[in-house]
Motif scaffolding. Structure first.
Motif, mmCIF file in Angstrom:
data_model
loop_
_atom_site.group_PDB
_atom_site.id
_atom_site.type_symbol
_atom_site.label_atom_id
_atom_site.label_comp_id
_atom_site.label_asym_id
_atom_site.label_seq_id
_atom_site.Cartn_x
_atom_site.Cartn_y
_atom_site.Cartn_z
ATOM 1 N N THR A 50 -29.175 46.581 29.506
ATOM 2 C CA THR A 50 -29.112 45.325 28.757
ATOM 3 C C THR A 50 -27.737 45.106 28.140
ATOM 4 O OG1 THR A 50 -29.937 46.445 26.761
ATOM 5 C CG2 THR A 50 -31.567 45.413 28.214
ATOM 6 N N GLY A 51 -26.836 46.067 28.297
ATOM 7 C CA GLY A 51 -25.519 45.957 27.677
ATOM 8 C C GLY A 51 -24.435 45.445 28.601
ATOM 9 N N PHE A 52 -24.763 45.142 29.853
ATOM 10 C CA PHE A 52 -23.782 44.664 30.828
ATOM 11 C C PHE A 52 -24.143 43.264 31.309
ATOM 12 C CE2 PHE A 52 -23.896 49.374 32.163
ATOM 13 C CZ PHE A 52 -23.022 49.724 31.146
ATOM 14 N N GLY A 53 -23.118 42.494 31.707
ATOM 15 C CA GLY A 53 -23.356 41.258 32.419
ATOM 16 C C GLY A 53 -23.663 41.562 33.880
ATOM 17 N N TYR A 54 -24.275 40.613 34.571
ATOM 18 C CA TYR A 54 -24.684 40.802 35.969
ATOM 19 C C TYR A 54 -24.079 39.703 36.849
ATOM 20 C CZ TYR A 54 -28.271 44.230 34.625
ATOM 21 O OH TYR A 54 -28.939 45.331 34.141
ATOM 22 N N ILE A 55 -23.874 40.048 38.113
ATOM 23 C CA ILE A 55 -23.461 39.098 39.143
ATOM 24 C C ILE A 55 -24.618 38.959 40.130
ATOM 25 C CG2 ILE A 55 -21.836 38.592 41.007
ATOM 26 C CD1 ILE A 55 -19.858 40.526 39.560
ATOM 27 N N ASP A 165 -19.414 53.033 31.998
ATOM 28 C CA ASP A 165 -18.629 52.285 31.023
ATOM 29 C C ASP A 165 -18.599 53.088 29.725
ATOM 30 O OD1 ASP A 165 -17.267 50.200 29.726
ATOM 31 O OD2 ASP A 165 -19.145 49.359 28.993
ATOM 32 N N LEU A 166 -17.409 53.533 29.308
ATOM 33 C CA LEU A 166 -17.286 54.354 28.104
ATOM 34 C C LEU A 166 -17.172 53.446 26.889
ATOM 35 C CD1 LEU A 166 -14.876 57.134 29.411
ATOM 36 C CD2 LEU A 166 -17.377 57.056 29.457
ATOM 37 N N GLY A 167 -18.284 52.826 26.537
ATOM 38 C CA GLY A 167 -18.281 51.857 25.451
ATOM 39 C C GLY A 167 -18.572 52.451 24.099
ATOM 40 N N SER A 168 -18.890 53.747 24.046
ATOM 41 C CA SER A 168 -19.199 54.389 22.772
ATOM 42 C C SER A 168 -18.960 55.881 22.913
ATOM 43 C CB SER A 168 -20.652 54.134 22.375
ATOM 44 O OG SER A 168 -21.523 54.852 23.230
ATOM 45 N N PHE A 169 -18.972 56.594 21.784
ATOM 46 C CA PHE A 169 -18.831 58.044 21.837
ATOM 47 C C PHE A 169 -20.030 58.689 22.509
ATOM 48 C CE2 PHE A 169 -15.700 57.301 18.429
ATOM 49 C CZ PHE A 169 -14.665 58.076 18.924
ATOM 50 N N SER A 170 -21.189 58.043 22.452
ATOM 51 C CA SER A 170 -22.353 58.547 23.169
ATOM 52 C C SER A 170 -22.104 58.535 24.673
ATOM 53 C CB SER A 170 -23.585 57.707 22.833
ATOM 54 O OG SER A 170 -24.711 58.165 23.537
ATOM 55 N N ASP A 171 -21.479 57.457 25.165
ATOM 56 C CA ASP A 171 -21.118 57.400 26.583
ATOM 57 C C ASP A 171 -20.069 58.455 26.917
ATOM 58 O OD1 ASP A 171 -22.787 55.205 27.046
ATOM 59 O OD2 ASP A 171 -21.237 53.791 26.452
ATOM 60 N N LEU A 172 -19.114 58.643 26.011
ATOM 61 C CA LEU A 172 -18.070 59.640 26.232
ATOM 62 C C LEU A 172 -18.678 61.035 26.304
ATOM 63 C CD1 LEU A 172 -14.998 59.800 26.563
ATOM 64 C CD2 LEU A 172 -14.810 60.129 24.095
ATOM 65 N N TYR A 173 -19.686 61.288 25.475
ATOM 66 C CA TYR A 173 -20.390 62.576 25.505
ATOM 67 C C TYR A 173 -21.041 62.792 26.874
ATOM 68 C CZ TYR A 173 -24.164 65.931 24.656
ATOM 69 O OH TYR A 173 -25.024 66.989 24.745
ATOM 70 N N LYS A 174 -21.676 61.756 27.411
ATOM 71 C CA LYS A 174 -22.336 61.883 28.712
ATOM 72 C C LYS A 174 -21.331 62.191 29.820
ATOM 73 C CE LYS A 174 -25.953 58.557 27.463
ATOM 74 N NZ LYS A 174 -26.469 57.188 27.713
ATOM 75 N N ALA A 175 -20.108 61.667 29.672
ATOM 76 C CA ALA A 175 -19.087 61.867 30.700
ATOM 77 C C ALA A 175 -18.379 63.201 30.556
ATOM 78 C CB ALA A 175 -18.059 60.737 30.637
ATOM 79 N N ALA A 176 -18.526 63.851 29.398
ATOM 80 C CA ALA A 176 -17.825 65.104 29.138
ATOM 81 C C ALA A 176 -18.429 66.224 29.986
ATOM 82 C CB ALA A 176 -17.898 65.452 27.659
#
Length: 247
Positions: A50-55, A165-176
């Motif tokens: 729900t946090g992204f736009g769609y095409i 999409d690294l939009g938050s530190f939570s996303d950054l944690y997932k990518a770590a």
């Protein structure tokens, strides 16, 4: 070369499959050259975000191609709508990836965004000593809204790579990738005790100790200190604006 395609790419995205990334953009490059049209690269959704736009994909450009006409853009949907998008298979996430030559972008601006084209001309004509001042005088508006969504003949290539999409530190944690046995990602002069599933980053020499916490983000920088529940780390932007207003 004004006829050589260029790409507009965001800086806060995480991609591991570099070969797939290059392959997708090479396809977008070839299609843009052949048809003289702006080509988007969209990511196939793997969950009802729900946090992204769609095409919304339209008809395929050719019967055997993986390139589609863009039918419409959809803003960030509610959960039920996002689930419908995911089930249909007709939608890709709008990542803000646009491919086209300088001349193709200029033509699109002239036709569909004359104010943006006028600003572009001001920058072209600006001398070095006033270039930055000229640029900063323009209205801050996303290129998606100012131009891309106004162009009627866009094409889209579904991406063949993983994407976050690294939009938050939570996303950054997932990518770590580097996490200890307790699910912690720790950088800098840090000591932890009975801490789990946390992101801790110390960018200064002074020591940071975190004890007895779970699911937190702790970030220490010369500009400030952040302590947040990991699933609420997207609120950082809102809080930082309040600090700015106090100045």
């Amino acid at each position: 070369d004004p006829d050589e395609p260029i790409a507009s790419i965001h800086a806060d995205h995480y991609v591991r499959d570099n070969r797939g990334f290059v392959q997708s953009f090479r396809l977008a490059d070839r299609v843009s050259r052949k048809h003289g049209r702006l080509v988007l690269v969209g990511v196939e959704p793997d969950h009802a975000a729900t946090g992204f736009g769609y095409i919304q994909k339209g008809d395929a450009l050719q019967a055997d191609s993986f390139v589609y006409n863009v039918q419409s853009f959809k803003e960030k949907p509610d959960l039920a709508t996002a689930q419908r998008y995911l089930r249909s298979g007709d939608y890709v996430w709008n990542c803000g990836y646009f491919v086209g030559s300088l001349n193709t972008f200029k033509k699109a601006m002239e036709t569909h965004a004359p104010d943006m084209y006028a600003n572009y001309q001001k920058l072209v004509d600006a001398s070095a000593d006033v270039y930055e001042k000229t640029y900063l005088s323009f209205e801050s508006i996303a290129i998606d809204i100012a131009l891309i969504e106004k162009v009627p003949d866009l094409l889209v290539v579904p991406a063949s790579f993983d994407w976050m999409d690294l939009g938050s530190f939570s996303d950054l944690y997932k990518a770590a990738i580097e996490q200890d046995e307790n699910g912690n990602h720790v950088e800098g002069n840090v000591e932890v005790e009975e801490v789990e599933n946390s992101f801790i980053n110390n960018l200064e020499d002074k020591p940071v100790a975190v004890i007895g916490l779970d699911n937190v983000v702790v970030v220490n920088t010369p500009s400030g200190i952040l302590v947040a529940r990991k699933d609420m780390s997207q609120k950082v932007g809102d809080v930082s604006k309040r600090f700015t207003q106090k100045k």
